[in-house]
Design a protein around this motif. Structure first.
Motif, PDB file in Angstrom:
ATOM      1  N   THR A 148      16.669  82.078  59.000  1.00 13.54           N
ATOM      2  CA  THR A 148      15.833  81.273  59.885  1.00 13.54           C
ATOM      3  C   THR A 148      14.651  80.726  59.100  1.00 13.54           C
ATOM      4  O   THR A 148      14.222  81.334  58.115  1.00 13.54           O
ATOM      5  N   ASP A 149      14.140  79.598  59.557  1.00 12.04           N
ATOM      6  CA  ASP A 149      12.918  79.055  58.990  1.00 12.04           C
ATOM      7  C   ASP A 149      11.707  79.408  59.851  1.00 12.04           C
ATOM      8  O   ASP A 149      10.596  78.992  59.580  1.00 12.04           O
ATOM      9  N   ALA A 150      11.910  80.207  60.914  1.00 13.35           N
ATOM     10  CA  ALA A 150      10.820  80.596  61.811  1.00 13.35           C
ATOM     11  C   ALA A 150       9.850  81.560  61.143  1.00 13.35           C
ATOM     12  O   ALA A 150       8.684  81.642  61.519  1.00 13.35           O
ATOM     13  N   LEU A 151      10.344  82.294  60.170  1.00 13.96           N
ATOM     14  CA  LEU A 151       9.512  83.233  59.414  1.00 13.96           C
ATOM     15  C   LEU A 151       9.692  82.962  57.931  1.00 13.96           C
ATOM     16  O   LEU A 151      10.748  82.532  57.488  1.00 13.96           O
ATOM     17  N   ARG A 152       8.648  83.263  57.201  1.00 17.23           N
ATOM     18  CA  ARG A 152       8.717  83.213  55.745  1.00 17.23           C
ATOM     19  C   ARG A 152       8.649  84.631  55.228  1.00 17.23           C
ATOM     20  O   ARG A 152       8.458  85.575  55.978  1.00 17.23           O
ATOM     21  N   TYR A 153       8.779  84.747  53.927  1.00 19.46           N
ATOM     22  CA  TYR A 153       8.756  86.066  53.297  1.00 19.46           C
ATOM     23  C   TYR A 153       7.541  86.872  53.755  1.00 19.46           C
ATOM     24  O   TYR A 153       6.468  86.331  53.962  1.00 19.46           O
ATOM     25  N   SER A 154       7.702  88.156  53.925  1.00 17.19           N
ATOM     26  CA  SER A 154       6.682  89.101  54.368  1.00 17.19           C
ATOM     27  C   SER A 154       6.223  88.836  55.790  1.00 17.19           C
ATOM     28  O   SER A 154       5.109  89.181  56.170  1.00 17.19           O
ATOM     29  N   GLY A 155       7.067  88.188  56.582  1.00 17.97           N
ATOM     30  CA  GLY A 155       6.761  87.995  57.990  1.00 17.97           C
ATOM     31  C   GLY A 155       5.739  86.916  58.296  1.00 17.97           C
ATOM     32  O   GLY A 155       5.277  86.816  59.423  1.00 17.97           O
ATOM     33  N   ARG A 156       5.375  86.111  57.300  1.00 16.44           N
ATOM     34  CA  ARG A 156       4.442  85.012  57.571  1.00 16.44           C
ATOM     35  C   ARG A 156       5.128  83.981  58.460  1.00 16.44           C
ATOM     36  O   ARG A 156       6.295  83.662  58.250  1.00 16.44           O
ATOM     37  N   PRO A 157       4.408  83.443  59.447  1.00 12.37           N
ATOM     38  CA  PRO A 157       5.023  82.430  60.310  1.00 12.37           C
ATOM     39  C   PRO A 157       5.430  81.201  59.515  1.00 12.37           C
ATOM     40  O   PRO A 157       4.737  80.777  58.592  1.00 12.37           O
ATOM     41  N   GLY A 158       6.579  80.652  59.876  1.00 11.13           N
ATOM     42  CA  GLY A 158       7.046  79.406  59.298  1.00 11.13           C
ATOM     43  C   GLY A 158       6.971  78.313  60.341  1.00 11.13           C
ATOM     44  O   GLY A 158       6.404  78.498  61.411  1.00 11.13           O
ATOM     45  N   THR A 159       7.534  77.172  60.027  1.00  8.30           N
ATOM     46  CA  THR A 159       7.639  76.099  61.007  1.00  8.30           C
ATOM     47  C   THR A 159       9.042  76.201  61.598  1.00  8.30           C
ATOM     48  O   THR A 159      10.004  75.730  60.993  1.00  8.30           O
ATOM     49  N   PRO A 160       9.171  76.843  62.755  1.00  9.19           N
ATOM     50  CA  PRO A 160      10.507  77.129  63.268  1.00  9.19           C
ATOM     51  C   PRO A 160      11.230  75.885  63.733  1.00  9.19           C
ATOM     52  O   PRO A 160      10.676  75.048  64.420  1.00  9.19           O
ATOM     53  N   SER A 161      12.479  75.770  63.292  1.00 11.28           N
ATOM     54  CA  SER A 161      13.333  74.729  63.839  1.00 11.28           C
ATOM     55  C   SER A 161      14.728  75.265  64.117  1.00 11.28           C
ATOM     56  O   SER A 161      15.398  74.775  65.009  1.00 11.28           O
ATOM     57  N   MET A 162      15.164  76.307  63.351  1.00 14.34           N
ATOM     58  CA  MET A 162      16.556  76.725  63.523  1.00 14.34           C
ATOM     59  C   MET A 162      16.806  78.158  63.078  1.00 14.34           C
ATOM     60  O   MET A 162      16.026  78.754  62.358  1.00 14.34           O
ATOM     61  N   VAL A 163      17.959  78.663  63.544  1.00 14.02           N
ATOM     62  CA  VAL A 163      18.571  79.891  63.047  1.00 14.02           C
ATOM     63  C   VAL A 163      19.981  79.478  62.636  1.00 14.02           C
ATOM     64  O   VAL A 163      20.666  78.778  63.386  1.00 14.02           O
ATOM     65  N   GLY A 164      20.381  79.869  61.444  1.00 16.14           N
ATOM     66  CA  GLY A 164      21.700  79.497  60.960  1.00 16.14           C
ATOM     67  C   GLY A 164      22.533  80.716  60.643  1.00 16.14           C
ATOM     68  O   GLY A 164      22.009  81.737  60.194  1.00 16.14           O
ATOM     69  N   CYS A 165      23.837  80.609  60.898  1.00 13.53           N
ATOM     70  CA  CYS A 165      24.785  81.667  60.571  1.00 13.53           C
ATOM     71  C   CYS A 165      25.929  81.050  59.786  1.00 13.53           C
ATOM     72  O   CYS A 165      26.473  80.017  60.173  1.00 13.53           O
ATOM     73  N   TRP A 166      26.277  81.676  58.670  1.00 11.21           N
ATOM     74  CA  TRP A 166      27.427  81.272  57.866  1.00 11.21           C
ATOM     75  C   TRP A 166      28.342  82.472  57.800  1.00 11.21           C
ATOM     76  O   TRP A 166      27.924  83.564  57.421  1.00 11.21           O
ATOM     77  N   CYS A 167      29.597  82.281  58.205  1.00 18.64           N
ATOM     78  CA  CYS A 167      30.486  83.435  58.245  1.00 18.64           C
ATOM     79  C   CYS A 167      31.888  83.064  57.787  1.00 18.64           C
ATOM     80  O   CYS A 167      32.271  81.893  57.756  1.00 18.64           O
ATOM     81  N   MET A 168      32.612  84.095  57.422  1.00 20.81           N
ATOM     82  CA  MET A 168      33.999  83.968  56.992  1.00 20.81           C
ATOM     83  C   MET A 168      34.836  84.854  57.900  1.00 20.81           C
ATOM     84  O   MET A 168      34.489  86.010  58.140  1.00 20.81           O
ATOM     85  N   GLY A 169      35.919  84.291  58.404  1.00 20.95           N
ATOM     86  CA  GLY A 169      36.847  85.054  59.231  1.00 20.95           C
ATOM     87  C   GLY A 169      38.210  85.096  58.573  1.00 20.95           C
ATOM     88  O   GLY A 169      38.570  84.205  57.803  1.00 20.95           O
ATOM     89  N   SER A 170      38.951  86.128  58.872  1.00 24.58           N
ATOM     90  CA  SER A 170      40.303  86.257  58.327  1.00 24.58           C
ATOM     91  C   SER A 170      41.240  85.304  59.034  1.00 24.58           C
ATOM     92  O   SER A 170      41.058  84.963  60.193  1.00 24.58           O
TER      93      SER A 170
END
Length: 155
Positions: free
Chosen positions: A85-107
């Protein structure tokens, strides 16, 4: 497939079948991320830094530019998926939230696997802004680059 709406959090969904087993394709997904990651064609990615632990930093830098994207890894299940996500930056600093992304592989069958990228936005404005920046086409291009890496069997 339904279009982006409030019900699915203004989702962009990209799916591809890849000619490798899930665990091998996932290895390429995470270890070769700089080669397939989304970027505008005018700004190729020059460096991707990922600390794959939960709350680890995620940064994608464009060639000759400041940070193109920055966020944190929310969760990772080796061999299967990762969320950022871009909602948080490293160490929990707030980011400019726009999205949560998931990348996955299925059998899948016959030694192939399914690649799925889902990007969900916090608001319709975030979605519309990212679409205007070419995000939807960019993620389709990124998925195509990922498939080419898999077709080459590049570990």
């Amino acid at each position: 497939m339904a279009g982006a709406s409030a019900e699915n959090h203004w989702e962009i969904r990209v799916e591809r079948r890849v000619p490798l087993k899930r665990h091998v394709a996932y290895h390429i997904l995470t270890e070769r991320i700089a080669e397939w990651w989304w970027h505008p064609s005018s700004l190729p990615v020059s460096d991707v830094l990922v600390d794959w632990r939960a709350n680890g930093v995620f940064q994608a830098k464009a060639e000759g530019s400041d940070v193109l994207q920055e966020g944190i890894v929310l969760e990772k299940r080796p061999g299967w998926y990762f969320y950022i996500t871009d909602a948080l930056r490293y160490s929990g600093r707030p980011g400019t939230p726009s999205m949560v992304g998931c990348w996955c592989m299925g059998s899948s069958d016959g030694g192939c696997s399914e690649h799925l990228a889902v990007i969900r936005h916090f608001s319709e404005d975030d979605y519309l802004r990212n679409v205007a920046l070419g995000l939807e086409q960019g993620w389709n291009d990124a998925a195509d680059r990922f498939v080419k890496l898999c077709e080459a069997g590049a570990l």
